[in-house]
Write a protein that holds these residues in place. Sequence first.
Motif, mmCIF file in Angstrom:
data_model
loop_
_atom_site.group_PDB
_atom_site.id
_atom_site.type_symbol
_atom_site.label_atom_id
_atom_site.label_comp_id
_atom_site.label_asym_id
_atom_site.label_seq_id
_atom_site.Cartn_x
_atom_site.Cartn_y
_atom_site.Cartn_z
ATOM 1 N N VAL A 102 -5.463 -49.182 50.499
ATOM 2 C CA VAL A 102 -5.222 -49.846 49.212
ATOM 3 C C VAL A 102 -5.956 -51.180 49.149
ATOM 4 N N GLU A 103 -5.913 -51.949 50.218
ATOM 5 C CA GLU A 103 -6.593 -53.247 50.239
ATOM 6 C C GLU A 103 -8.110 -53.073 50.091
ATOM 7 N N ALA A 104 -8.648 -52.022 50.703
ATOM 8 C CA ALA A 104 -10.087 -51.773 50.606
ATOM 9 C C ALA A 104 -10.492 -51.452 49.169
ATOM 10 N N LYS A 105 -9.681 -50.672 48.465
ATOM 11 C CA LYS A 105 -10.007 -50.321 47.085
ATOM 12 C C LYS A 105 -9.796 -51.514 46.161
ATOM 13 N N LEU A 106 -8.776 -52.329 46.417
ATOM 14 C CA LEU A 106 -8.589 -53.547 45.619
ATOM 15 C C LEU A 106 -9.785 -54.482 45.792
ATOM 16 N N ALA A 107 -10.314 -54.547 47.007
ATOM 17 C CA ALA A 107 -11.482 -55.401 47.266
ATOM 18 C C ALA A 107 -12.704 -54.931 46.479
ATOM 19 N N LEU A 108 -12.727 -53.633 46.113
ATOM 20 C CA LEU A 108 -13.824 -53.090 45.306
ATOM 21 C C LEU A 108 -13.550 -53.223 43.811
ATOM 22 N N CYS A 109 -12.476 -53.982 43.465
ATOM 23 C CA CYS A 109 -12.096 -54.228 42.071
ATOM 24 C C CYS A 109 -11.524 -52.989 41.383
ATOM 25 N N TRP A 110 -11.011 -52.029 42.160
ATOM 26 C CA TRP A 110 -10.290 -50.915 41.549
ATOM 27 C C TRP A 110 -8.944 -51.430 41.070
ATOM 28 N N SER A 111 -8.478 -50.918 39.951
ATOM 29 C CA SER A 111 -7.155 -51.291 39.471
ATOM 30 C C SER A 111 -6.094 -50.515 40.245
ATOM 31 N N PRO A 112 -4.850 -51.011 40.325
ATOM 32 C CA PRO A 112 -3.788 -50.257 40.993
ATOM 33 C C PRO A 112 -3.600 -48.853 40.431
ATOM 34 N N GLU A 113 -3.770 -48.694 39.114
ATOM 35 C CA GLU A 113 -3.624 -47.356 38.533
ATOM 36 C C GLU A 113 -4.726 -46.427 39.026
ATOM 37 N N GLN A 114 -5.955 -46.924 39.122
ATOM 38 C CA GLN A 114 -7.049 -46.111 39.645
ATOM 39 C C GLN A 114 -6.813 -45.742 41.104
ATOM 40 N N ILE A 321 -23.574 -54.628 38.310
ATOM 41 C CA ILE A 321 -22.206 -54.628 37.780
ATOM 42 C C ILE A 321 -21.903 -53.302 37.098
ATOM 43 N N ALA A 322 -22.844 -52.829 36.281
ATOM 44 C CA ALA A 322 -22.643 -51.549 35.595
ATOM 45 C C ALA A 322 -22.502 -50.410 36.596
ATOM 46 N N HIS A 323 -23.285 -50.454 37.664
ATOM 47 C CA HIS A 323 -23.213 -49.407 38.692
ATOM 48 C C HIS A 323 -21.816 -49.381 39.315
ATOM 49 N N GLU A 324 -21.280 -50.553 39.620
ATOM 50 C CA GLU A 324 -19.937 -50.604 40.214
ATOM 51 C C GLU A 324 -18.888 -50.084 39.244
ATOM 52 N N LEU A 325 -19.014 -50.463 37.968
ATOM 53 C CA LEU A 325 -18.048 -50.014 36.964
ATOM 54 C C LEU A 325 -18.152 -48.511 36.745
#
Length: 354
Positions: A102-114, A321-325
């Motif tokens: 979870v911490e790794a995905k949060l660090a990638l700016c994923w939302s908790p719902e994602q 930024i677009a690639h990450e989104l």
Amino acid sequence: MHHVRRFLYQSGGVRLAPQQRSERHLTGDEREEISRGIAAGESARQLARRLGRSASTVSREIARNGGRDHYRAASADVAAYARGRGPKQAKLAQCPVLRVLVEAKLALCWSPEQIAGWLRLQFPGDVSMQISHEAIYLSLFDPRRRQAIDRSLTQRLRTARPMRHPKVARRLTGRGVIRGMVSISARPAEVEDRKIPGHGEGDLVMGTRPSAVATLVERTSRYTAIVALPDGIKAEQVAPHLTRSLLGIPSHLRRTLTWDRGREMAEHQAITAETGMPIYLCKPRSPWQRGTNENTNRLLRQYLPKRSDLRTFSQADLDAIAHELNHRPRKTHDYRTPAEVYADLLNSSDALAA
């Protein structure tokens, strides 16, 4: 106001639920009866019969509160309340493997719902590796659960706030009148259901004036492009950069473009002549008519703060930024990414064209 904010910060903006006692637990009145029964010389079994409780319940109650010689109803009730106050340990504190993920995905700016949706896809039969988005939010904000996760990761959320804020409706403002505009009411009906790809939405994301970038979102896949506007936000400055970006889209996916009624679109007829893409403008003060783009622009604020000079972002920066989104999973796609859906659209369209 400062004192109120400090108080709210201590609770993370999370409203704490009042503590409630289960009906299965002894009440204060029952403890009074136990105290009187002990004074009268009654046994635990006799007390249990009178209270409608099991003998073991009464026996344990007396033993854990000093025995028959020292039992007092008031102190026993206070002790029982104190024992029940400790919060349940958060799931992320109990499962280190899940916490790291979870911490790794949060660090990638994923939302908790994602994150929650992605975990259900990755571990469909493993409940221990699944968690709700609300549990992740509570672990981030609730001070009683802060030991469950790195709280600095609140900076990677959309708002980067350290505590929860109530949602407040924004005041809407009008825009200027544009000559020769085509209203959204004339837009083909096929755009609404998103079944046919190639219909886009766009708008400007403003920084410190006059800095801005343009955003383009394909409605079916939610695939996003961000266009640098280094020259300014006037119509004649926006049109060349926007035209260049639209021409980079395959011709069969340039069907329509829906834009906010901003004066930067005064050159819309020239853009349409270059790209072959008709442009439809929303009604005044109606941002929901291009809701996909509005939602995307809100997500981009995580990268493009309102008070920043967006001219400092190169086109390469905006592409990153677009690639990450575009590689974040989306709930609307059953947690597939916009890039995956867009690639499927390109492949299927190419096959039909062949």
